[in-house]
Design a protein around this motif. Structure first.
Motif, PDB file in Angstrom:
ATOM      1  N   ILE A 147      -6.676 -34.205   9.946  1.00  0.00           N
ATOM      2  CA  ILE A 147      -6.054 -35.339  10.625  1.00  0.00           C
ATOM      3  C   ILE A 147      -5.637 -34.946  12.037  1.00  0.00           C
ATOM      4  N   ASP A 148      -5.132 -33.738  12.187  1.00  0.00           N
ATOM      5  CA  ASP A 148      -4.758 -33.265  13.528  1.00  0.00           C
ATOM      6  C   ASP A 148      -5.971 -33.240  14.456  1.00  0.00           C
ATOM      7  N   LEU A 149      -7.117 -32.814  13.916  1.00  0.00           N
ATOM      8  CA  LEU A 149      -8.329 -32.788  14.729  1.00  0.00           C
ATOM      9  C   LEU A 149      -8.752 -34.201  15.126  1.00  0.00           C
ATOM     10  N   LEU A 150      -8.687 -35.126  14.166  1.00  0.00           N
ATOM     11  CA  LEU A 150      -9.098 -36.500  14.461  1.00  0.00           C
ATOM     12  C   LEU A 150      -8.123 -37.193  15.403  1.00  0.00           C
ATOM     13  N   SER A 151      -6.870 -36.771  15.395  1.00  0.00           N
ATOM     14  CA  SER A 151      -5.883 -37.404  16.262  1.00  0.00           C
ATOM     15  C   SER A 151      -6.175 -37.155  17.733  1.00  0.00           C
ATOM     16  N   THR A 152      -7.026 -36.176  18.029  1.00  0.00           N
ATOM     17  CA  THR A 152      -7.412 -35.967  19.430  1.00  0.00           C
ATOM     18  C   THR A 152      -8.308 -37.094  19.928  1.00  0.00           C
ATOM     19  N   LEU A 153      -8.875 -37.871  19.001  1.00  0.00           N
ATOM     20  CA  LEU A 153      -9.740 -38.984  19.394  1.00  0.00           C
ATOM     21  C   LEU A 153      -8.958 -40.269  19.626  1.00  0.00           C
ATOM     22  N   GLY A 154      -7.777 -40.389  18.982  1.00  0.00           N
ATOM     23  CA  GLY A 154      -6.991 -41.611  19.113  1.00  0.00           C
ATOM     24  C   GLY A 154      -5.909 -41.676  18.059  1.00  0.00           C
ATOM     25  N   ARG A 155      -5.277 -42.830  17.948  1.00  0.00           N
ATOM     26  CA  ARG A 155      -4.222 -43.034  16.959  1.00  0.00           C
ATOM     27  C   ARG A 155      -4.841 -43.151  15.568  1.00  0.00           C
ATOM     28  N   THR A 156      -4.279 -42.426  14.609  1.00  0.00           N
ATOM     29  CA  THR A 156      -4.850 -42.379  13.263  1.00  0.00           C
ATOM     30  C   THR A 156      -3.941 -43.056  12.250  1.00  0.00           C
ATOM     31  N   THR A 157      -4.561 -43.643  11.232  1.00  0.00           N
ATOM     32  CA  THR A 157      -3.865 -44.187  10.065  1.00  0.00           C
ATOM     33  C   THR A 157      -4.620 -43.695   8.842  1.00  0.00           C
ATOM     34  N   THR A 158      -3.935 -42.970   7.960  1.00  0.00           N
ATOM     35  CA  THR A 158      -4.602 -42.303   6.845  1.00  0.00           C
ATOM     36  C   THR A 158      -4.243 -42.960   5.517  1.00  0.00           C
ATOM     37  N   SER A 159      -5.258 -43.166   4.677  1.00  0.00           N
ATOM     38  CA  SER A 159      -5.071 -43.669   3.317  1.00  0.00           C
ATOM     39  C   SER A 159      -5.673 -42.660   2.353  1.00  0.00           C
ATOM     40  N   LEU A 160      -4.840 -42.135   1.451  1.00  0.00           N
ATOM     41  CA  LEU A 160      -5.308 -41.154   0.473  1.00  0.00           C
ATOM     42  C   LEU A 160      -6.014 -41.866  -0.672  1.00  0.00           C
ATOM     43  N   LEU A 161      -7.191 -41.399  -1.021  1.00  0.00           N
ATOM     44  CA  LEU A 161      -7.971 -42.006  -2.099  1.00  0.00           C
ATOM     45  C   LEU A 161      -7.445 -41.519  -3.438  1.00  0.00           C
ATOM     46  N   LEU A 162      -6.950 -42.442  -4.275  1.00  0.00           N
ATOM     47  CA  LEU A 162      -6.424 -42.082  -5.595  1.00  0.00           C
ATOM     48  C   LEU A 162      -7.524 -42.090  -6.650  1.00  0.00           C
TER      49      LEU A 162
END
Length: 217
Positions: A147-162
């Motif tokens: 997620i830290d790596l992807l945050s360099t591209l823009g604002r992130t919103t994460t959903s964990l797959l249950l």
């Protein structure tokens, strides 16, 4: 941004791509072609002999039809479905990204991320968030790093797959005359005993509103 969605990685390509201009429209597929596509999507290791038995054709005739479906881009490849947990990935997540200005998947930093093995899928979508990434991670620490790596591209919103109670079904071929599915999936058929009836089809806007309402519950 005009960037098409990227298919799952490591898919073996055969012949032309599905969006090639030489690909046949659904209207040129006859009933045998549609049945072959259904069988190939649900039983990828089926033999030509068994295919021929199912559609009442010789193995040679079936083989010619399958080769034609491959060469014109209708069948784009064959793949094995592997359980990520058997490979050490205990978590999967969807990460939505609202990218920084002028940041696209063609950007150098984006291309480097796309080649990481933990990135399973990337989709370019319309809405508040422009990209959707599907990730596989060993644990929460590994997920945090991604997620830290992807945050360099823009604002992130994460959903964990249950869980995924309904695996992705293969899309049914469209009927040549109506443009609709050839037939409904068995799991969606109403029960005669219960008297259940199918409601009217949802429009894109009403479906979006329903999904947004469910996501807030």
């Amino acid at each position: 941004m005009g960037v098409p969605a990227l298919p799952p990685k490591d898919r073996r390509q055969i012949g032309n791509s599905a969006d090639d201009s030489t690909a046949r429209p659904a209207s040129t597929l006859d009933a045998v072609d549609r049945r072959l596509l259904e069988l190939l999507q649900t039983e990828g290791r089926i033999t030509l002999s068994e295919l021929g038995r199912r559609v009442n054709l010789s193995p040679a005739a079936v083989g010619e039809r399958v080769r034609r479906l491959e060469s014109d881009g209708t069948v784009t490849g064959y793949t094995a479905q592997v359980d990520p947990t058997r490979l050490g990935y205990t978590l999967q997540a969807f990460v939505r990204i609202a990218p920084h200005t002028r940041m696209t998947v063609k950007h150098l930093r984006s291309r480097e991320l796309l080649h990481r093995p933990e990135i399973l899928e990337v989709h370019h979508v319309i809405g508040e968030d422009c990209w959707i990434f599907k990730l596989a991670a060993r644990d929460t620490t590994h997920l945090e790093e991604l997620i830290d790596l992807l945050s360099t591209l823009g604002r992130t919103t994460t959903s964990l797959l249950l869980s995924s109670p309904l695996p992705p079904p293969p899309p049914p071929p469209l009927a040549a005359t109506t443009g609709g599915p050839l037939r409904a999936r068995a799991g969606n058929r109403p029960s005669k005993a219960s008297g259940q009836r199918l409601g009217p089809p949802l429009s894109g806007s009403s479906l979006s509103r329903d999904l947004c309402r469910l996501s807030r519950q």
